[in-house]
Motif scaffolding. Structure first.
Motif, PDB file in Angstrom:
ATOM      1  N   ASP A   1      18.374  74.522  28.655  1.00  0.00           N
ATOM      2  CA  ASP A   1      17.575  75.656  28.224  1.00  0.00           C
ATOM      3  C   ASP A   1      16.185  75.481  28.838  1.00  0.00           C
ATOM      4  O   ASP A   1      15.420  74.619  28.404  1.00  0.00           O
ATOM      5  CB  ASP A   1      17.501  75.665  26.692  1.00  0.00           C
ATOM      6  CG  ASP A   1      16.609  76.769  26.156  1.00  0.00           C
ATOM      7  OD1 ASP A   1      15.948  77.457  26.970  1.00  0.00           O
ATOM      8  OD2 ASP A   1      16.566  76.941  24.929  1.00  0.00           O
ATOM      9  N   PRO A   2      15.825  76.280  29.831  1.00  0.00           N
ATOM     10  CA  PRO A   2      14.535  76.059  30.519  1.00  0.00           C
ATOM     11  C   PRO A   2      13.344  76.300  29.594  1.00  0.00           C
ATOM     12  O   PRO A   2      12.268  75.758  29.840  1.00  0.00           O
ATOM     13  CB  PRO A   2      14.546  77.077  31.662  1.00  0.00           C
ATOM     14  CG  PRO A   2      15.915  77.621  31.724  1.00  0.00           C
ATOM     15  CD  PRO A   2      16.551  77.416  30.388  1.00  0.00           C
ATOM     16  N   ASP A   3      13.514  77.098  28.541  1.00  0.00           N
ATOM     17  CA  ASP A   3      12.399  77.370  27.625  1.00  0.00           C
ATOM     18  C   ASP A   3      11.973  76.118  26.862  1.00  0.00           C
ATOM     19  O   ASP A   3      10.803  75.943  26.557  1.00  0.00           O
ATOM     20  CB  ASP A   3      12.794  78.441  26.607  1.00  0.00           C
ATOM     21  CG  ASP A   3      12.710  79.829  27.217  1.00  0.00           C
ATOM     22  OD1 ASP A   3      12.102  79.961  28.297  1.00  0.00           O
ATOM     23  OD2 ASP A   3      13.271  80.756  26.618  1.00  0.00           O
ATOM     24  N   THR A   4      12.950  75.292  26.503  1.00  0.00           N
ATOM     25  CA  THR A   4      12.643  74.126  25.667  1.00  0.00           C
ATOM     26  C   THR A   4      12.898  72.800  26.373  1.00  0.00           C
ATOM     27  O   THR A   4      12.417  71.765  25.941  1.00  0.00           O
ATOM     28  CB  THR A   4      13.523  74.128  24.404  1.00  0.00           C
ATOM     29  OG1 THR A   4      14.888  74.139  24.817  1.00  0.00           O
ATOM     30  CG2 THR A   4      13.234  75.328  23.530  1.00  0.00           C
ATOM     31  N   GLY A   5      13.689  72.831  27.432  1.00  0.00           N
ATOM     32  CA  GLY A   5      14.074  71.586  28.100  1.00  0.00           C
ATOM     33  C   GLY A   5      15.239  70.882  27.428  1.00  0.00           C
ATOM     34  O   GLY A   5      15.603  69.775  27.816  1.00  0.00           O
ATOM     35  N   VAL A   6      15.838  71.506  26.432  1.00  0.00           N
ATOM     36  CA  VAL A   6      16.961  70.872  25.730  1.00  0.00           C
ATOM     37  C   VAL A   6      18.202  70.870  26.628  1.00  0.00           C
ATOM     38  O   VAL A   6      18.547  71.885  27.228  1.00  0.00           O
ATOM     39  CB  VAL A   6      17.265  71.602  24.404  1.00  0.00           C
ATOM     40  CG1 VAL A   6      18.595  71.146  23.820  1.00  0.00           C
ATOM     41  CG2 VAL A   6      16.140  71.346  23.409  1.00  0.00           C
TER      42      VAL A   6
ATOM     43  N   ASP B   1      26.342  66.169  16.245  1.00  0.00           N
ATOM     44  CA  ASP B   1      26.017  67.478  16.822  1.00  0.00           C
ATOM     45  C   ASP B   1      25.292  67.368  18.166  1.00  0.00           C
ATOM     46  O   ASP B   1      24.987  68.376  18.788  1.00  0.00           O
ATOM     47  CB  ASP B   1      25.231  68.350  15.830  1.00  0.00           C
ATOM     48  CG  ASP B   1      23.857  67.779  15.502  1.00  0.00           C
ATOM     49  OD1 ASP B   1      23.535  66.675  15.979  1.00  0.00           O
ATOM     50  OD2 ASP B   1      23.109  68.441  14.757  1.00  0.00           O
ATOM     51  N   ASP B   2      25.034  66.144  18.631  1.00  0.00           N
ATOM     52  CA  ASP B   2      24.508  65.959  19.980  1.00  0.00           C
ATOM     53  C   ASP B   2      25.634  65.902  21.011  1.00  0.00           C
ATOM     54  O   ASP B   2      25.371  65.865  22.212  1.00  0.00           O
ATOM     55  CB  ASP B   2      23.713  64.642  20.079  1.00  0.00           C
ATOM     56  CG  ASP B   2      22.432  64.674  19.265  1.00  0.00           C
ATOM     57  OD1 ASP B   2      21.718  65.687  19.355  1.00  0.00           O
ATOM     58  OD2 ASP B   2      22.146  63.687  18.556  1.00  0.00           O
TER      59      ASP B   2
ATOM     60  N   PRO C   1      13.749  66.424  25.943  1.00  0.00           N
ATOM     61  CA  PRO C   1      13.426  67.829  26.229  1.00  0.00           C
ATOM     62  C   PRO C   1      12.087  67.981  26.962  1.00  0.00           C
ATOM     63  O   PRO C   1      11.988  68.753  27.914  1.00  0.00           O
ATOM     64  CB  PRO C   1      13.381  68.460  24.834  1.00  0.00           C
ATOM     65  CG  PRO C   1      14.303  67.626  24.013  1.00  0.00           C
ATOM     66  CD  PRO C   1      14.157  66.224  24.542  1.00  0.00           C
ATOM     67  N   GLU C   2      11.076  67.228  26.547  1.00  0.00           N
ATOM     68  CA  GLU C   2       9.786  67.404  27.212  1.00  0.00           C
ATOM     69  C   GLU C   2       9.852  67.016  28.686  1.00  0.00           C
ATOM     70  O   GLU C   2       9.289  67.697  29.546  1.00  0.00           O
ATOM     71  CB  GLU C   2       8.679  66.603  26.514  1.00  0.00           C
ATOM     72  CG  GLU C   2       7.365  66.718  27.300  1.00  0.00           C
ATOM     73  CD  GLU C   2       6.118  66.344  26.543  1.00  0.00           C
ATOM     74  OE1 GLU C   2       6.232  65.825  25.427  1.00  0.00           O
ATOM     75  OE2 GLU C   2       5.028  66.586  27.090  1.00  0.00           O
TER      76      GLU C   2
ATOM     77  N   TRP D   1      11.628  69.748  30.485  1.00  0.00           N
ATOM     78  CA  TRP D   1      10.761  70.927  30.545  1.00  0.00           C
ATOM     79  C   TRP D   1       9.660  70.737  31.600  1.00  0.00           C
ATOM     80  O   TRP D   1       9.363  71.638  32.366  1.00  0.00           O
ATOM     81  CB  TRP D   1      10.151  71.157  29.163  1.00  0.00           C
ATOM     82  CG  TRP D   1       9.091  72.208  29.129  1.00  0.00           C
ATOM     83  CD1 TRP D   1       9.277  73.565  29.217  1.00  0.00           C
ATOM     84  CD2 TRP D   1       7.679  71.997  29.010  1.00  0.00           C
ATOM     85  NE1 TRP D   1       8.063  74.204  29.150  1.00  0.00           N
ATOM     86  CE2 TRP D   1       7.070  73.268  29.028  1.00  0.00           C
ATOM     87  CE3 TRP D   1       6.866  70.870  28.887  1.00  0.00           C
ATOM     88  CZ2 TRP D   1       5.687  73.433  28.929  1.00  0.00           C
ATOM     89  CZ3 TRP D   1       5.495  71.015  28.784  1.00  0.00           C
ATOM     90  CH2 TRP D   1       4.918  72.298  28.807  1.00  0.00           C
ATOM     91  N   ARG D   2       9.100  69.544  31.641  1.00  0.00           N
ATOM     92  CA  ARG D   2       8.051  69.275  32.627  1.00  0.00           C
ATOM     93  C   ARG D   2       8.596  69.339  34.052  1.00  0.00           C
ATOM     94  O   ARG D   2       7.920  69.834  34.961  1.00  0.00           O
ATOM     95  CB  ARG D   2       7.403  67.914  32.377  1.00  0.00           C
ATOM     96  CG  ARG D   2       6.411  67.953  31.227  1.00  0.00           C
ATOM     97  CD  ARG D   2       5.568  66.695  31.113  1.00  0.00           C
ATOM     98  NE  ARG D   2       4.715  66.780  29.948  1.00  0.00           N
ATOM     99  CZ  ARG D   2       3.528  67.398  29.923  1.00  0.00           C
ATOM    100  NH1 ARG D   2       3.051  67.963  31.014  1.00  0.00           N
ATOM    101  NH2 ARG D   2       2.833  67.452  28.801  1.00  0.00           N
TER     102      ARG D   2
END
Lengths: 265, 783
Positions: free
Chosen positions: B647-652, B716-717, B771-772, B775-776
């Motif tokens: 998910d590019p919005d959150t980096g998840v 759930d991961d 995620p960070e 995302w970065r």
């Protein structure tokens, strides 16, 4: 894990609880105990007296009127999550409660305990501030905007007990949380609500204390759509920064979660 | 003919007691007059101890004794050892500093053991530990792997530049020539993140001393009680071996972390005599984070030389491995012989050269953790292969096919000789199950939803079944890695199997019983597996390195063969026929050409009654032992394929599909094997996405000291895994098994990271892919 010794009390009335508090040297109220007990086990807290509010069954209730939802402070998260009244009046609040901790936490923890503790990463403060609820106590009624005063700090005075939270039923509301991958507390949680007085946006997890985002509120008041806030960013300067997320990342997530909350409202 | 028990998903015999709470773990045991130990631990990463004042603790109610390193010294208790000698490339032996069970003058990491408080109750011991006043002189610390050698901090006087050894393996010159001739060179900087093991049951110890017999008993959470006894007697010198009993009862998970001989267990058994009462300690979870041996923590530069068609010509690897503040029991072997020997992967690589520097830091000791060296090797090789495919614009499956080893046995340039495998088969099956051909469409569909998809391969190999004694001896191991077994037939025909392997979740009570029941033609309920007690089992090397089936069960298999041989002998006498005429099948001894038959139970009874055969020629009884030393390592291998959506919005990163096709040789219980694969993959994905043991650079404090910050994988991961098997039976042991316990942890990290770098379109990207960080990486592209 072994706590320091303490005296345990289980008063039968609020009056007795408050009186006990006044008589003890270093007392703490015990609600669901989901924060206090682990803290005591780690010996980070060592109260002289533990005053268990669990016996005050009158504090556990959910009542609905035409425009208000009243939840007793002793109501457990699981009760809020599954209540038909909450689901019909403020579905976003039921959804929020369903996402707190894990099943064990949800069946022990209470809304009053969570609010009195005001953990910066707790979920409930976002709903209370986001909906502009009123926190009722043994002494008075406190508006949400006045209640949360800082990290683990509230307007509650010594010995004062939260008894009830009165939520205005909103026209629309949504909650979106980005959980800390390890603890599953909110790294960023945004509650958005359209209530009679306007639109409110409250953010938990991102900063030292839950806060509102006036710019987003103004934009959403004109156009309640996720696109309306796509370019509104909160300043990163005052936000939390840790292993799991820098303040810049959290600031970014506030916008993403706010958009998702609006979209889900 | 009755159906064979081998290959059947028999339900685990041990689970009934585990899930009904009737198991017996160390902490479940209590003794009369028992005392409780709590350790005083260093709050500093590095400090001199000026003075320890126990008086305030001793003044508290319930506190019995406060013991320090000086007390251990006074009793001539020696320090803990590292059992594998590594020599540097200049021929010098590794530079090991002392490892006292309780600190002597200096502490070297946060959580290091300063003193122990023994008290009447755990609460009193805790109060006592808080009351001990330690006067520290703080010293600067170094915790990061990359900084250890350049730091001015000196952790052990014996090891200048905090360097334990500078080791090398392979042919430097030939590798240099390969690079000189290469059409393409691919290079990567890689970090293999530090992991903290998290067995469900924390470590615990109960030490006892019988003043009448002079016998010490240590009940503890060990994967190898006999090794613990050997080390505690021969090296630490708690007591002579025959005066020390070590029991490892039910143990709730180990993942390697319970192989080692730790200070706490050592102190509890020693203190039992000092105090004159049993001494019990159970780790709190926070202590597990601080003081269980951690895993991985490598910094690596890897380079792959290829010809223009993508054939690998050479591999060069330079690794710095963090061993923490002290050398744990097998730590030195992990980044050397369990790592660099695997760098050939599944590929025919003509030249390999690996250099490994091992360093001390002010962190918890680092030792074997599920996979131990092999995940690190696989990560290097498989990240490089994927990068090579991208650079040469080759299909990642095709570049692997071009380099696969297809002739066996195969001698690699890094010691190991692979005995068998079929890497094409597992790759083909995995590609089919992962629906690789449909990936492009799925990626396009994801893009329409503003999501990024990636696909990553990992064709891994591991060396398991540790290990041929002569081989490991020549490489510096202080022990031989054979295994022992005793098959004891009772007069009624039921069987006790005593094994030196130790089950702490693997299900030996089921799989071992399956094999024995199958061989003897008796019900599985007639077989009891006995393990984990040095008074019952004569000797054993324990369970780690996916060795229990390949080595431990092989020993059982050989002992069972001996039982059958003797039973046949006795049956021949009883039936009065020549021994050659006796056939054993489906639990019956039949005299061919006659209608005479004896069941296994009848022969067992005859063996003990002894009325019907000459006991001066055949010893009565039916009990056989075997010490089995494997001919070679085993080489489980396979192909794991991971598909992620970001998910590019959150980096998840979401793992949308994970396919594992493994070749473990003969499979005894497919349900248990599948469970092992699932657990291993969960840990591998945990390493790739979530887990990271982090120390603060300035203070040396462990920042990930609880589940609030150390991120364990949760259900759930993880997706539902697609698991398959291909089989080439292992020729190096009598059963054909290879071992399955570590495969997932070895293969998964590279598959996940190859998928993520594919989705992101980046070359270098380190675990864990938080995620960070993701995302970065994407923000950098947007900017």
């Amino acid at each position: 894990m072994y706590t320091k010794p303490f005296s345990y009390h289980r008063p039968k009335s609020l009056e007795d609880a408050v009186a006990l508090f006044g008589k003890s040297s270093d007392p703490r109220y015990l609600a669901g105990g989901q924060t206090l007990i682990p803290t005591m086990k780690q010996r980070l807290a060592a109260p002289s007296d533990l005053i268990d509010l669990g016996g005050l069954s009158a504090l556990a209730f959910i009542r609905k009127s035409a425009d208000m939802l009243m939840i007793g402070a002793g109501t457990r998260h699981a009760a809020v999550a599954t209540s038909a009244d909450v689901k019909s009046a403020i579905p976003a609040l039921a959804y929020l409660a369903e996402g707190i901790g894990d099943p064990a936490v949800r069946h022990r923890g209470t809304i009053g305990g969570s609010l009195a503790n005001n953990d910066p990463a707790a979920d409930y403060p976002a709903a209370v501030l986001g909906l502009g609820a009123t926190v009722k106590t043994t002494k008075r009624s406190i508006a949400a905007d006045e209640f949360f005063t800082g990290m683990f700090e509230t307007a509650l005075q010594d010995g004062e007990i939260v008894t009830e939270i009165a939520f205005p039923i909103p026209e629309k509301a949504g909650y979106a949380k980005f959980p800390n991958p390890a603890s599953r507390y909110a790294m960023v949680g945004v509650f958005v609500a359209k209530v009679k007085t306007g639109v409110r946006v409250a953010v938990t997890g991102a900063g030292p204390c839950v806060f509102r985002v006036p710019q987003m509120e103004a934009a959403l008041a004109k156009d309640f759509s996720d696109g309306a806030i796509a370019n509104i960013k909160v300043a990163a300067d005052d936000l939390n920064s840790d292993l799991h997320g820098s303040r810049e990342y959290r600031a970014h997530l506030v916008t993403v979660m706010a958009r998702r909350a609006v979209a889900g409202a | 003919m009755t159906a064979s028990l081998i290959g059947r998903p028999v339900k685990r015999k041990e689970d009934r007691r585990f899930i009904t709470g009737t198991g017996h773990y160390t902490d479940d045991l209590s003794r009369p007059h028992q005392t409780h130990a709590v350790f005083v631990r260093s709050p500093h990463a590095h400090a001199k101890i000026r003075k320890i004042d126990a008086a305030p603790a001793l003044a508290l109610p319930g506190v019995i004794q406060v013991l320090t390193g000086e007390d251990l010294k006074a009793d001539n208790v020696q320090g803990l050892i590292c059992g594998w000698m590594i020599h540097s490339k200049d021929g010098s032996p590794m530079k090991a500093g002392g490892h006292p069970a309780l600190a002597l003058g200096k502490v070297r990491y946060v959580g290091d053991h300063v003193a122990v408080v023994i008290a009447e109750t755990p609460a009193a011991a805790k109060d006592g530990a808080e009351a001990v006043v330690v006067d520290y002189e703080e010293l600067p610390s170094v915790t990061s792997t990359g900084d250890a050698q350049s730091s001015s901090v000196q952790i052990h006087d014996e090891a200048p530049r905090n360097t334990v050894y500078q080791w090398a393996l392979g042919d430097e010159k030939a590798t240099g020539a390969a690079f000189a001739n290469a059409a393409q060179v691919v290079e990567l900087n890689l970090v293999n993140n530090r992991l903290i093991p998290n067995a469900m049951e924390p470590r615990a110890a109960l030490g006892e001393y019988d003043s009448g017999s002079g016998i010490y008993t240590l009940t503890t959470t060990s994967q190898n009680p006999h090794v613990a006894r050997l080390v505690l007697s021969a090296f630490v010198q708690i007591a002579p071996e025959h005066k020390l009993r070590v029991i490892a009862p039910d143990v709730g998970g180990g993942f390697g972390s319970k192989i080692f001989i730790y200070p706490e267990e050592t102190v509890c058994v020693w203190a039992a005599k000092r105090v004159g009462r049993p001494v019990k300690w159970t780790a709190e979870r926070g202590e597990s984070f601080l003081a269980d041996a951690h895993g991985r923590d490598h910094v690596t530069h890897g380079a792959l030389a290829l010809d223009k068609d993508g054939r690998v010509l050479g591999l060069r690897v330079k690794t710095t491995a963090n061993l923490g503040a002290y050398l744990s029991t097998f730590s030195s072997a992990v980044p050397t012989y369990l790592y660099a020997t695997l760098l050939s992967g599944q590929y025919n690589i003509p030249a390999i050269y690996a250099e490994v520097d091992a360093v001390y830091t002010n962190t918890a000791p680092v030792d074997a953790y599920r996979g131990a060296g092999r995940p690190e090797a696989t990560y290097v090789v498989e990240r490089l292969m994927e990068e090579a495919a991208r650079k040469l614009k080759l299909d990642p499956a095709e570049i692997r096919r071009r380099n696969f080893i297809r002739e066996f046995p195969h001698q690699t340039p890094v010691i190991l000789a692979y005995d068998i495998g079929d890497y094409d088969a597992s790759l083909k099956e995995a590609v089919k199950r992962a629906d690789v051909s449909g990936f492009a469409q799925r990626k396009a569909d994801a893009a329409k939803r503003d999501k990024k998809r990636g696909l990553g391969f990992s064709t891994y190999i591991e060396a398991c079944g540790l290990a041929p004694s002569a081989a490991v001896g020549s490489l510096g191991a202080g022990v031989g890695l054979w295994e022992s077994a005793e098959v004891r037939v009772n007069p009624t025909g039921s069987v006790e199997v005593l094994t030196g392997s130790h089950s702490h979740g693997q299900g030996h009570e089921t799989t071992f019983a399956q094999l024995v029941a199958d061989r003897l033609g008796i019900s599985i309920d007639q077989v009891e597996i006995v393990h984990g007690d040095t008074d019952k089992v004569q000797f054993g090397m324990g369970t780690y390195g996916s060795r229990s089936a390949a080595v431990g069960l092989s020993a059982i298999s050989l002992a069972t063969d001996k039982v059958i041989a003797k039973a046949k002998h006795i049956a021949a006498y009883v039936m009065e026929v020549p021994e050659d005429d006796v056939e054993f099948k489906d639990g019956e001894f039949a005299a061919v050409k006659t209608n005479k038959k004896m069941t296994f139970g009848e022969v067992a009874l005859a063996a003990y009654v002894g009325h019907k055969f000459p006991t001066d020629q055949i010893e009565p009884g039916l009990k056989e032992t075997s010490f089995y030393d494997p001919k070679n390592f085993t080489f489980p291998a396979g192909c794991h394929i991971c598909e992620v959506e970001i998910d590019p919005d959150t980096g998840v990163v979401e793992i949308v599909k994970f396919t594992a096709v493994d070749d473990f040789g003969t499979v005894i219980n497919p349900m248990i094997v599948e469970g092992q694969v699932h657990g291993g993959i969960a840990q591998g994905i945990g390493q790739a996405l979530l887990e990271h043991g982090v120390y603060d650079k300035e203070s040396g404090q462990l920042l990930t000291g609880s589940y609030m910050d150390y991120c364990m994988p949760r259900a759930d991961d993880l997706p539902s895994f697609e698991v398959g098997m291909t089989i080439t039976a292992c020729p190096s042991n009598p059963i054909g098994v290879k071992g399955c316990g570590e495969a997932g942890a070895i293969a998964a990290p590279a598959a996940v990271m190859n998928a993520i770098t594919d989705a992101l379109g980046v070359k270098e990207f380190d675990m864990p892919a938080t995620p960070e960080k993701v995302w970065r990486a994407l923000s950098g592209q947007r900017a």
